[in-house]
Design an enzyme around this catalytic site. Structure first.
Site, PDB file in Angstrom:
ATOM      1  N   LYS A 166      25.612  -5.725  -2.990  1.00 51.41           N
ATOM      2  CA  LYS A 166      27.038  -5.750  -3.306  1.00 51.41           C
ATOM      3  C   LYS A 166      27.887  -5.148  -2.194  1.00 51.41           C
ATOM      4  O   LYS A 166      29.106  -5.070  -2.306  1.00 51.41           O
ATOM      5  CB  LYS A 166      27.305  -4.986  -4.606  1.00 51.41           C
ATOM      6  N   HIS A 225       6.206   6.188  11.056  1.00 50.10           N
ATOM      7  CA  HIS A 225       5.592   6.064   9.739  1.00 50.10           C
ATOM      8  C   HIS A 225       4.730   7.310   9.552  1.00 50.10           C
ATOM      9  O   HIS A 225       3.499   7.254   9.594  1.00 50.10           O
ATOM     10  CB  HIS A 225       4.751   4.790   9.670  1.00 50.10           C
ATOM     11  N   ARG A 258      11.764   3.452   2.543  1.00 51.13           N
ATOM     12  CA  ARG A 258      11.409   2.553   3.645  1.00 51.13           C
ATOM     13  C   ARG A 258      12.633   1.694   3.946  1.00 51.13           C
ATOM     14  O   ARG A 258      13.312   1.215   3.037  1.00 51.13           O
ATOM     15  CB  ARG A 258      10.215   1.680   3.292  1.00 51.13           C
ATOM     16  N   ARG A 312       0.802  -1.216   0.000  1.00 52.90           N
ATOM     17  CA  ARG A 312       0.000   0.000   0.000  1.00 52.90           C
ATOM     18  C   ARG A 312       0.837   1.269   0.000  1.00 52.90           C
ATOM     19  O   ARG A 312       0.560   2.194  -0.771  1.00 52.90           O
ATOM     20  CB  ARG A 312      -0.946   0.028   1.223  1.00 52.90           C
ATOM     21  N   THR A 313       1.854   1.338   0.860  1.00 47.81           N
ATOM     22  CA  THR A 313       2.623   2.576   0.953  1.00 47.81           C
ATOM     23  C   THR A 313       3.321   2.875  -0.366  1.00 47.81           C
ATOM     24  O   THR A 313       3.234   3.984  -0.904  1.00 47.81           O
ATOM     25  CB  THR A 313       3.647   2.491   2.100  1.00 47.81           C
TER      26      THR A 313
END
Length: 305
Positions: free
Chosen positions: A83, A132, A104, A54-55
């Site tokens: 890497k 959030h 995120r 959703r975000t």
């Protein structure tokens, strides 16, 4: 004149009450007219080091509706982090390609660090169990839209209050209003002391419960959360509490008529599907509200409105 141009948003406390009420007002305008090509020629980087549906998609939907281009990744395995590249180097490099970074990350504080090394604004789309803030803004929008106010409400928080970053952000924001909090959780998942201290400092009231029904019957807003398996080191600890709260239609007989149930999603089994068709269910509309709020936020930070 409120201006959020070139401002990062890492914690809900980075904006004052007047500023995030301004975002909510702008979101209302975007809800009326979602398609506005005011960000044409702008590039937005979405860096999701942790899974999201959703975000990420609502941010990308918001950017597309504004006419911006999107670059980035939705899986850390598709980035140079595999890497051994440092977060700092990744952010500095991506900042050369974009006008705004949305990130995120599983580590608390990662977004704050990114905002300090980048020379473009950064929006925190969730950092570990910390914050959030954009979910918080869409939660505020949903509360205000359904209750017609943010003041003098009884808000019940149910489930994982310890690791739930959406809960932490929303409690901090609602402390700016005359909120009474009803905190429902297992003993092991109580709201952190630092957040409860903030409630006390604002001279607000909170009640703690281990059973859900009493809080449901008092609430204007019920904010359900899932118990997050990914936050537990010991899987046995998770198994003990994963089904602590299961909300079904039979539990809504004595709730307030205009009580609304919110959930940041995804749900597992904490809200039975028989709740979905009641007048109290609001979690899918809540997810849609996120597009309008994120449109407002992107437009403000890019100085487009």
């Amino acid at each position: 004149m409120i201006s959020l141009k070139k401002r990062s948003l890492i914690s809900i406390t980075d904006f004052n009450t007047e500023e995030y009420l301004h975002i909510l007002s702008m979101a209302k305008d975007f809800e009326k007219t979602p398609i506005q090509n005011i960000a044409e020629g702008r590039v937005i980087a979405t860096l999701f080091f942790e899974p999201s549906t959703r975000t990420r998609l609502s941010f990308e939907s918001a950017a597309n509706k504004l006419g911006a281009k999107i670059i980035g990744f939705a899986d850390v395995n598709n980035s140079s982090a595999t890497k051994g590249e440092s977060l700092s180097d990744t952010i500095k490099t991506v900042a050369n390609y974009a006008d705004l970074i949305i990130m995120r990350h599983s580590l608390e504080g990662a977004s704050r660090w990114a905002s300090e090394v980048a020379d473009i604004p950064v929006i925190n789309a969730g950092d570990g169990s910390n914050q959030h803030p954009t979910q918080c803004l869409l939660d505020l929008y949903s509360i205000k839209k359904t209750q017609k106010t943010l003041d003098n409400l009884h808000v019940a928080m149910v489930g994982d209050l310890k690791y739930g970053r959406t809960v932490h952000s929303l409690v901090e924001a609602m402390c700016n209003f005359n909120t009474t909090f009803h905190l429902v959780s297992p003993e092991s998942l109580k709201l952190p002391s630092a957040v409860k201290i903030l409630i006390k400092e604002r001279k607000l009231t909170y009640f703690q419960y281990t059973e859900m029904q009493e809080a449901l019957d008092k609430a204007d807003i019920v904010y359900m959360t899932r118990v997050q398996r990914e936050r537990f080191v010991d899987i046995q600890d998770y198994e003990r509490v994963k089904n602590a709260y299961l909300l079904d239609k039979s539990m809504l007989n004595n709730v307030k008529e205009n009580m609304k149930i919110l959930h940041p999603l995804p749900r597992v089994n904490e809200i039975n599907k028989d709740v979905d068709n009641t007048t109290h269910a609001y979690y899918f509309q809540q997810a849609l509200n996120g597009v309008y709020v994120r449109q407002a936020l992107i437009a403000s930070i890019l100085g487009l409105k």
